[in-house]
Design a protein around this motif. Structure first.
Motif, PDB file in Angstrom:
ATOM      1  N   TRP A 146       0.846  -1.195   0.000  1.00  0.00           N
ATOM      2  CA  TRP A 146       0.000   0.000   0.000  1.00  0.00           C
ATOM      3  C   TRP A 146       0.881   1.244   0.000  1.00  0.00           C
ATOM      4  O   TRP A 146       1.833   1.336   0.787  1.00  0.00           O
ATOM      5  CB  TRP A 146      -0.882  -0.025   1.236  1.00  0.00           C
ATOM      6  CG  TRP A 146      -1.836   1.108   1.344  1.00  0.00           C
ATOM      7  CD1 TRP A 146      -1.719   2.215   2.149  1.00  0.00           C
ATOM      8  CD2 TRP A 146      -3.064   1.268   0.631  1.00  0.00           C
ATOM      9  NE1 TRP A 146      -2.799   3.040   1.971  1.00  0.00           N
ATOM     10  CE2 TRP A 146      -3.649   2.475   1.045  1.00  0.00           C
ATOM     11  CE3 TRP A 146      -3.732   0.490  -0.322  1.00  0.00           C
ATOM     12  CZ2 TRP A 146      -4.854   2.939   0.543  1.00  0.00           C
ATOM     13  CZ3 TRP A 146      -4.939   0.941  -0.819  1.00  0.00           C
ATOM     14  CH2 TRP A 146      -5.489   2.158  -0.392  1.00  0.00           C
ATOM     15  N   PHE A 147       0.566   2.232  -0.853  1.00  0.00           N
ATOM     16  CA  PHE A 147       1.346   3.458  -1.013  1.00  0.00           C
ATOM     17  C   PHE A 147       0.391   4.647  -0.966  1.00  0.00           C
ATOM     18  O   PHE A 147      -0.225   5.001  -1.967  1.00  0.00           O
ATOM     19  CB  PHE A 147       2.079   3.434  -2.352  1.00  0.00           C
ATOM     20  CG  PHE A 147       2.945   2.227  -2.535  1.00  0.00           C
ATOM     21  CD1 PHE A 147       4.287   2.265  -2.220  1.00  0.00           C
ATOM     22  CD2 PHE A 147       2.407   1.029  -3.012  1.00  0.00           C
ATOM     23  CE1 PHE A 147       5.088   1.142  -2.385  1.00  0.00           C
ATOM     24  CE2 PHE A 147       3.192  -0.094  -3.175  1.00  0.00           C
ATOM     25  CZ  PHE A 147       4.542  -0.045  -2.863  1.00  0.00           C
ATOM     26  N   GLU A 148       0.247   5.244   0.184  1.00  0.00           N
ATOM     27  CA  GLU A 148      -0.714   6.337   0.396  1.00  0.00           C
ATOM     28  C   GLU A 148       0.013   7.647   0.629  1.00  0.00           C
ATOM     29  O   GLU A 148       0.950   7.714   1.434  1.00  0.00           O
ATOM     30  CB  GLU A 148      -1.580   6.001   1.608  1.00  0.00           C
ATOM     31  CG  GLU A 148      -2.602   7.030   1.971  1.00  0.00           C
ATOM     32  CD  GLU A 148      -3.391   6.615   3.217  1.00  0.00           C
ATOM     33  OE1 GLU A 148      -3.612   7.484   4.083  1.00  0.00           O
ATOM     34  OE2 GLU A 148      -3.781   5.436   3.318  1.00  0.00           O
ATOM     35  N   GLU A 149      -0.436   8.680  -0.052  1.00  0.00           N
ATOM     36  CA  GLU A 149       0.162   9.993   0.158  1.00  0.00           C
ATOM     37  C   GLU A 149      -0.144  10.467   1.585  1.00  0.00           C
ATOM     38  O   GLU A 149      -1.203  10.171   2.123  1.00  0.00           O
ATOM     39  CB  GLU A 149      -0.366  10.991  -0.868  1.00  0.00           C
ATOM     40  CG  GLU A 149       0.003  10.653  -2.295  1.00  0.00           C
ATOM     41  CD  GLU A 149       1.495  10.583  -2.582  1.00  0.00           C
ATOM     42  OE1 GLU A 149       2.292  11.255  -1.881  1.00  0.00           O
ATOM     43  OE2 GLU A 149       1.880   9.860  -3.517  1.00  0.00           O
ATOM     44  N   PRO A 150       0.779  11.187   2.190  1.00  0.00           N
ATOM     45  CA  PRO A 150       0.588  11.622   3.578  1.00  0.00           C
ATOM     46  C   PRO A 150      -0.466  12.718   3.700  1.00  0.00           C
ATOM     47  O   PRO A 150      -0.727  13.461   2.759  1.00  0.00           O
ATOM     48  CB  PRO A 150       1.970  12.163   3.963  1.00  0.00           C
ATOM     49  CG  PRO A 150       2.587  12.581   2.672  1.00  0.00           C
ATOM     50  CD  PRO A 150       2.057  11.615   1.630  1.00  0.00           C
ATOM     51  N   GLY A 151      -1.084  12.778   4.891  1.00  0.00           N
ATOM     52  CA  GLY A 151      -1.954  13.891   5.243  1.00  0.00           C
ATOM     53  C   GLY A 151      -3.403  13.762   4.846  1.00  0.00           C
ATOM     54  O   GLY A 151      -4.102  14.767   4.749  1.00  0.00           O
ATOM     55  N   ILE A 152      -3.889  12.540   4.658  1.00  0.00           N
ATOM     56  CA  ILE A 152      -5.280  12.357   4.226  1.00  0.00           C
ATOM     57  C   ILE A 152      -6.231  13.124   5.137  1.00  0.00           C
ATOM     58  O   ILE A 152      -6.198  12.988   6.362  1.00  0.00           O
ATOM     59  CB  ILE A 152      -5.672  10.865   4.146  1.00  0.00           C
ATOM     60  CG1 ILE A 152      -7.088  10.709   3.577  1.00  0.00           C
ATOM     61  CG2 ILE A 152      -5.497  10.162   5.464  1.00  0.00           C
ATOM     62  CD1 ILE A 152      -7.503   9.279   3.282  1.00  0.00           C
ATOM     63  N   CYS A 153      -7.036  13.983   4.523  1.00  0.00           N
ATOM     64  CA  CYS A 153      -8.051  14.740   5.251  1.00  0.00           C
ATOM     65  C   CYS A 153      -8.945  15.453   4.239  1.00  0.00           C
ATOM     66  O   CYS A 153      -8.585  15.585   3.067  1.00  0.00           O
ATOM     67  CB  CYS A 153      -7.426  15.753   6.211  1.00  0.00           C
ATOM     68  SG  CYS A 153      -6.557  17.118   5.410  1.00  0.00           S
ATOM     69  N   ASP A 154     -10.081  15.889   4.706  1.00  0.00           N
ATOM     70  CA  ASP A 154     -10.973  16.676   3.863  1.00  0.00           C
ATOM     71  C   ASP A 154     -10.356  18.042   3.584  1.00  0.00           C
ATOM     72  O   ASP A 154      -9.704  18.639   4.452  1.00  0.00           O
ATOM     73  CB  ASP A 154     -12.335  16.863   4.546  1.00  0.00           C
ATOM     74  CG  ASP A 154     -13.164  15.594   4.581  1.00  0.00           C
ATOM     75  OD1 ASP A 154     -12.923  14.692   3.745  1.00  0.00           O
ATOM     76  OD2 ASP A 154     -14.060  15.501   5.441  1.00  0.00           O
ATOM     77  N   ASN A 155     -10.564  18.510   2.359  1.00  0.00           N
ATOM     78  CA  ASN A 155     -10.173  19.861   1.941  1.00  0.00           C
ATOM     79  C   ASN A 155      -8.708  20.183   2.226  1.00  0.00           C
ATOM     80  O   ASN A 155      -8.365  21.297   2.639  1.00  0.00           O
ATOM     81  CB  ASN A 155     -11.104  20.894   2.581  1.00  0.00           C
ATOM     82  CG  ASN A 155     -12.531  20.672   2.116  1.00  0.00           C
ATOM     83  OD1 ASN A 155     -12.800  20.583   0.918  1.00  0.00           O
ATOM     84  ND2 ASN A 155     -13.440  20.536   3.059  1.00  0.00           N
TER      85      ASN A 155
END
Length: 182
Positions: A146-155
């Protein structure tokens, strides 16, 4: 941590070319499921905020398209690009990008992205609900890496890109130090 996660079973509403339809728009609806795309294959799935957007159209999608032969040499059967866009948009984007290797998956309602925990609001950009940028190596419907960009959040005020890049996945597959994230 998403490694080991079985992908959610959803139905994707796609449009496929069918010359039997005739006319200037020879396409018909065809529903495809998660199993249709992922069962019995080792694939790369990458998801992004939107078709025709700058980072997606300039770097991520073209990078996976150009690297397709090398990915296949490393045991990847298919490369899929998913976005919370309808099939009309995804097909037109694929056409505009001259895709030959990457296949697009329309997650028009965002159901797959929501079930993956990756649906975020991008109202600050006028997008509405979209997928957070990520990539995964998926084997027979189960997330291998799994390779997810950092900082997942709304807006989110930025559009992080790097962790989910084709270059990073190639390094991982080659064992050159690019590690998947939790």
């Amino acid at each position: 941590m998403k490694a080991g996660l079985k992908l959610p079973e959803v139905t994707f509403h796609t449009r496929v070319r069918d010359e039997a339809v005739g006319g200037p728009n020879p396409f018909r609806w065809e529903d495809k499921t998660t199993s249709d795309y992922f069962a019995g294959k080792r694939v790369i799935l990458f998801s992004l905020p939107g078709a025709f957007t700058p980072t997606c159209s300039t770097y991520q999608l073209p990078g996976f398209e150009k690297g397709a032969a090398e990915f296949k040499e490393l045991g990847i059967d298919e490369i899929y690009c998913l976005s919370v866009n309808d099939s009309f948009v995804m097909n037109k984007w694929a056409e505009s990008q001259n895709l030959e290797n990457v296949k697009v998956i329309p997650d028009g309602s965002g159901e797959f992205s929501r079930k993956m925990g990756m649906l975020v609001a991008k109202d600050n950009l006028g997008f509405g609900m979209r997928s957070w940028r990520y990539a995964a190596i998926v084997d027979n419907g189960v997330v291998e890496a799994w390779f997810e960009e950092p900082g997942i959040c709304d807006n989110h005020g930025e559009d992080p890109y790097g962790v989910s890049s084709p270059e990073n996945l190639l390094k991982h597959l080659k064992g050159e130090g690019a590690e998947a994230v939790a």
